[in-house]
Design an enzyme around this catalytic site. Structure first.
Site, PDB file in Angstrom:
ATOM      1  N   GLY A 181     -19.919 -31.542  43.528  1.00 10.26           N
ATOM      2  CA  GLY A 181     -20.205 -32.738  44.106  1.00 10.26           C
ATOM      3  C   GLY A 181     -19.848 -32.406  46.002  1.00 10.26           C
ATOM      4  O   GLY A 181     -20.324 -33.357  46.835  1.00 10.26           O
ATOM      5  N   GLU A 205     -13.033 -30.967  48.694  1.00  8.13           N
ATOM      6  CA  GLU A 205     -13.666 -31.357  47.865  1.00  8.13           C
ATOM      7  C   GLU A 205     -14.199 -32.893  47.973  1.00  8.13           C
ATOM      8  O   GLU A 205     -14.086 -33.800  49.214  1.00  8.13           O
ATOM      9  CB  GLU A 205     -12.221 -31.946  47.090  1.00  8.13           C
ATOM     10  CG  GLU A 205     -11.493 -30.363  46.368  1.00  8.13           C
ATOM     11  CD  GLU A 205     -12.453 -31.243  44.994  1.00  8.13           C
ATOM     12  OE1 GLU A 205     -13.611 -31.755  45.470  1.00  8.13           O
ATOM     13  OE2 GLU A 205     -11.802 -30.461  43.569  1.00  8.13           O
ATOM     14  N   ASP A 260      -9.003 -36.537  42.479  1.00  9.48           N
ATOM     15  CA  ASP A 260      -9.001 -38.000  41.370  1.00  9.48           C
ATOM     16  C   ASP A 260      -7.842 -37.278  40.597  1.00  9.48           C
ATOM     17  O   ASP A 260      -6.375 -38.270  41.205  1.00  9.48           O
ATOM     18  CB  ASP A 260     -10.367 -37.531  40.334  1.00  9.48           C
ATOM     19  CG  ASP A 260     -10.095 -39.135  39.852  1.00  9.48           C
ATOM     20  OD1 ASP A 260     -10.017 -39.930  39.569  1.00  9.48           O
ATOM     21  OD2 ASP A 260     -10.663 -38.251  38.247  1.00  9.48           O
ATOM     22  N   LYS A 275      -8.275 -40.824  44.842  1.00 12.60           N
ATOM     23  CA  LYS A 275      -8.278 -41.911  44.772  1.00 12.60           C
ATOM     24  C   LYS A 275      -6.593 -42.078  44.395  1.00 12.60           C
ATOM     25  O   LYS A 275      -6.396 -41.210  43.254  1.00 12.60           O
ATOM     26  CB  LYS A 275      -8.624 -42.426  43.252  1.00 12.60           C
ATOM     27  CG  LYS A 275     -10.409 -42.605  43.265  1.00 12.60           C
ATOM     28  CD  LYS A 275     -10.887 -42.882  42.160  1.00 12.60           C
ATOM     29  CE  LYS A 275     -11.675 -41.510  41.263  1.00 12.60           C
ATOM     30  NZ  LYS A 275     -12.846 -42.029  40.049  1.00 12.60           N
ATOM     31  N   VAL A 325     -17.113 -43.809  41.380  1.00 11.94           N
ATOM     32  CA  VAL A 325     -18.089 -44.208  42.777  1.00 11.94           C
ATOM     33  C   VAL A 325     -18.984 -43.237  42.361  1.00 11.94           C
ATOM     34  O   VAL A 325     -19.038 -41.877  41.853  1.00 11.94           O
ATOM     35  CB  VAL A 325     -17.636 -44.180  43.397  1.00 11.94           C
ATOM     36  CG1 VAL A 325     -16.874 -45.062  43.253  1.00 11.94           C
ATOM     37  CG2 VAL A 325     -16.475 -42.735  44.146  1.00 11.94           C
ATOM     38  N   ASP A 380     -21.711 -37.845  41.698  1.00  5.37           N
ATOM     39  CA  ASP A 380     -23.171 -37.789  40.536  1.00  5.37           C
ATOM     40  C   ASP A 380     -21.387 -38.931  38.890  1.00  5.37           C
ATOM     41  O   ASP A 380     -20.416 -38.915  39.398  1.00  5.37           O
ATOM     42  CB  ASP A 380     -23.226 -37.177  39.695  1.00  5.37           C
ATOM     43  CG  ASP A 380     -22.185 -35.949  38.783  1.00  5.37           C
ATOM     44  OD1 ASP A 380     -21.574 -35.957  39.517  1.00  5.37           O
ATOM     45  OD2 ASP A 380     -22.202 -35.692  37.783  1.00  5.37           O
ATOM     46  N   ARG A 418     -26.825 -37.777  43.064  1.00  2.27           N
ATOM     47  CA  ARG A 418     -25.365 -37.927  44.217  1.00  2.27           C
ATOM     48  C   ARG A 418     -26.522 -37.828  45.198  1.00  2.27           C
ATOM     49  O   ARG A 418     -26.252 -37.037  46.402  1.00  2.27           O
ATOM     50  CB  ARG A 418     -25.709 -36.205  43.161  1.00  2.27           C
ATOM     51  CG  ARG A 418     -25.000 -35.322  42.534  1.00  2.27           C
ATOM     52  CD  ARG A 418     -24.911 -34.193  42.413  1.00  2.27           C
ATOM     53  NE  ARG A 418     -24.449 -33.415  40.781  1.00  2.27           N
ATOM     54  CZ  ARG A 418     -23.099 -33.564  41.287  1.00  2.27           C
ATOM     55  NH1 ARG A 418     -22.408 -34.268  41.200  1.00  2.27           N
ATOM     56  NH2 ARG A 418     -22.515 -33.255  39.490  1.00  2.27           N
TER      57      ARG A 418
END
Ligand code: IMP
Ligand code: MG
Length: 172
Positions: A44, A99, A103, A131, A153, A159, A165
């Site tokens: 990511g 990052e 999350d 988040k 998201v 992804d 992506r």
């Protein structure tokens, strides 16, 4: 290329790029004269890291780590495993973790614990998205791009089942 049904964009390409420029400048100020070593968390963070390094006006090096947390669904499994480790030693280096999103915090918490045991000179974290509502374990994020609500998201490296992506913006 992207989802067929984009009805809303959470963060536009312009907003993202403007923020990355600010982050790059702040990092350049803080790490002047240090041995900056960025660690991107695959996959990511690849897109974010590629843009961010071009706004850091310092000598630096980088590598990647891969950890599994989500599998292929949009629900965290709560398990973290290192799939790809660093090529070189981080001892006495100034490490900045990159990052895409924090999350639950489980991935970052695990990776920073592993890295700390290898005795870097310093260890900080830079995340494009955060988040906080989803947090299950407390983690310190030193540089945050955007705080977002509890929504899944995609785009800009993020992804869903390995897709989306490549979108230059972020959307639900
Ligand atoms: P954590 O361990 O729960 O903090 O999860 C971090 C990883 O989960 C991120 O690096 C992403 O790969 C993935 N993830 C968390 N939230 C999202 C999201 O909204 N969209 C896409 N991937 C996400
Ligand atoms: Mg993912």
């Amino acid at each position: 290329m992207y989802k067929d049904d984009i009805v809303e964009i959470l963060l536009t390409e312009e907003q993202i790029q403007e923020k990355i420029k600010e982050l790059g400048e702040a990092i350049s100020d803080e790490y002047r004269g240090k041995d900056l070593f960025l660690i991107g968390v695959l996959k990511g963070a690849v897109v974010f890291m590629a843009d961010l390094i071009r706004h850091i006006s310092l000598p630096l090096s980088f590598d990647f780590m891969a950890a599994s947390s989500y599998g292929d669904s949009s629900q965290s499994s709560g398990r973290v495993r290192i799939l790809k480790d660093l090529d070189d030693d981080v001892r006495d280096r100034d490490v900045l973790f990159i990052e895409d999103i924090i999350d639950t915090g489980l991935t970052l918490s695990y990776l920073t614990k592993v890295l700390k045991s290898r005795k870097p000179a310093s260890l900080k974290v830079c995340a494009l998205l955060n988040k906080p509502e989803r947090r299950e374990i407390e983690v310190k994020v030193d540089y945050t791009g955007f705080i977002i609500p509890d929504r899944f998201v995609v785009g800009y490296g993020l992804d869903y089942n390995e897709r989306y992506r490549n979108a230059p913006f972020i959307y639900p």
